[in-house]
Design a protein around this motif. Structure first.
Motif, mmCIF file in Angstrom:
data_model
loop_
_atom_site.group_PDB
_atom_site.id
_atom_site.type_symbol
_atom_site.label_atom_id
_atom_site.label_comp_id
_atom_site.label_asym_id
_atom_site.label_seq_id
_atom_site.Cartn_x
_atom_site.Cartn_y
_atom_site.Cartn_z
ATOM 1 N N LEU A 104 61.269 11.334 119.720
ATOM 2 C CA LEU A 104 61.559 12.489 118.866
ATOM 3 C C LEU A 104 63.061 12.711 118.713
ATOM 4 N N PHE A 105 63.771 12.794 119.834
ATOM 5 C CA PHE A 105 65.192 13.140 119.756
ATOM 6 C C PHE A 105 66.049 11.957 119.288
ATOM 7 N N ALA A 106 65.647 10.727 119.603
ATOM 8 C CA ALA A 106 66.391 9.575 119.108
ATOM 9 C C ALA A 106 66.245 9.453 117.594
ATOM 10 N N THR A 107 65.037 9.695 117.081
ATOM 11 C CA THR A 107 64.836 9.654 115.633
ATOM 12 C C THR A 107 65.571 10.799 114.950
ATOM 13 N N ALA A 108 65.561 11.977 115.578
ATOM 14 C CA ALA A 108 66.302 13.102 115.018
ATOM 15 C C ALA A 108 67.787 12.786 114.925
ATOM 16 N N GLU A 109 68.309 12.066 115.923
ATOM 17 C CA GLU A 109 69.732 11.716 115.890
ATOM 18 C C GLU A 109 70.040 10.807 114.710
ATOM 19 N N CYS A 110 69.156 9.893 114.380
ATOM 20 C CA CYS A 110 69.380 9.040 113.208
ATOM 21 C C CYS A 110 69.545 9.881 111.950
ATOM 22 N N HIS A 111 68.656 10.842 111.755
ATOM 23 C CA HIS A 111 68.716 11.670 110.551
ATOM 24 C C HIS A 111 69.904 12.622 110.585
ATOM 25 N N LEU A 112 70.284 13.103 111.761
ATOM 26 C CA LEU A 112 71.455 13.962 111.859
ATOM 27 C C LEU A 112 72.731 13.194 111.544
ATOM 28 N N LEU A 113 72.808 11.945 111.991
ATOM 29 C CA LEU A 113 73.968 11.110 111.663
ATOM 30 C C LEU A 113 74.061 10.893 110.158
ATOM 31 N N ALA A 114 72.919 10.722 109.508
ATOM 32 C CA ALA A 114 72.926 10.578 108.049
ATOM 33 C C ALA A 114 73.353 11.872 107.372
#
Length: 331
Positions: A104-114
């Motif tokens: 959950l949090f690793a995937t959220a980080e991908c979208h936050l970086l975008a």
């Protein structure tokens, strides 16, 4: 999942089985974890108390720091406990929960970086429309989208990873419950689930990476058109800092998840260390602590704390002096 009731625990083999390496690794990773918590939580508090940092970029940075703290905490305490005590068992529910929260949090980080790349793109390439394009409402929508996509993806990742049957010794050749090592323990056919994990990882990882690369390519194009050499140098420095962190995080993620689980090996542990341990501790330094605005806010907060301590000390001295004066009058 029929075998779950007979063997309810997994055994994490850890980073290394060399006895003399356990203590040095424990000390190193404990230090990194403490710095990770201090750096990211300190950044969130600083943005909260400093009005000069109430901007979209730092709004996204606080959520990036939150994601770093959360998924690092999901992994590091268990890893440190295993290194210190050698008790590397983890329950079935604990393994599922650890993987789900990490995904959950690793995937959220991908979208936050975008989202952060989009923010910088609008700020540099379209400054006149920045206020409306990256309004507080738009920022909250981007963050909500990040967590929504991460939540849905984590559910699918977890279902695909733990949805089959397991038999034999559940020895996970990793330091946390990850998709590849767990899938290798499955007795049922994993090809369909591997394809689903691969497709979803590609959609999340490559999709957000394309947004980041396109944003930075437009930024670089706009920067090259700037006549001022100092402005170009400053912008290139900012882009380089961001791209270093993105490269560490995405490079290790792509190595881990954009290949079939059957091709994974012992080198996965090294790659996993980068995005679970190294990236969270680097982000506060790369994204903020080298920024002049953050340094200025830190200086203001430090002076405010020193002034408050000085006022409290003066007040305490005044109380003691008044008490001494009353005592002398009474005598």
């Amino acid at each position: 999942m029929g075998g779950n009731h007979t063997q309810p625990k997994f055994i994490l083999l850890g980073i290394t089985d060399t006895p003399w390496a356990q203590a040095p690794l424990f000390g190193l990773f404990l230090l990194i974890y403490v710095v990770t918590l201090a750096g990211n939580i300190g950044l969130m508090v600083l943005v909260w108390v400093a009005p000069s940092l109430h901007t979209p970029m730092y709004f996204f940075l606080t959520h990036l720091s939150l994601a770093d703290v959360c998924y690092s905490t999901v992994i590091s305490p268990k890893m440190l406990t295993d290194l210190l005590f050698g008790n590397k068992t983890i329950s079935w529910a604990g393994c599922v929960t650890q993987f789900h929260l990490f995904a959950l949090f690793a995937t959220a980080e991908c979208h936050l970086l975008a989202a952060m790349a989009y923010d910088r793109h609008v700020a540099i390439c379209h400054p006149l429309s920045y206020v409306t394009a990256v309004s507080p409402r738009a920022c909250w929508h981007l963050v909500a989208w990040s967590y929504l996509m991460a939540s849905l993806s984590a559910l699918i990742y977890t279902a695909c990873t733990f949805g089959g049957s397991f038999c034999g010794p559940r020895r996970v050749d990793h330091f946390f419950c990850d998709a590849g090592p767990v899938l290798r323990l499955s007795c049922s056919d994993t090809r369909g689930r591997e394809v689903a994990i691969f497709a979803l990882a590609a959609a999340n990882g490559l999709g957000t990476a394309v947004v980041i690369l396109l944003s930075y390519s437009r930024i670089l194009h706009a920067v090259l058109a700037v006549c001022s050499a100092s402005s170009r140098a400053r912008a290139f420095h900012t882009c380089t800092s961001h791209l270093v962190s993105v490269s560490v995080f995405y490079g290790s993620l792509f190595f881990m998840y954009l290949q079939p689980a059957s091709r994974h090996g012992s080198q996965d542990k090294v790659a996993s260390v980068f995005y679970t341990v190294v990236s969270p501790v680097l982000n506060p330094f790369i994204y903020s602590l080298r920024n002049k605005e953050v340094k200025a806010a830190l200086g203001k907060c430090r002076r405010r704390i020193l002034n408050l301590c000085r006022q409290q000390r003066d007040a305490a001295r005044g109380v003691r002096e008044s008490q001494n004066g009353l005592g002398q009058k009474g005598s």
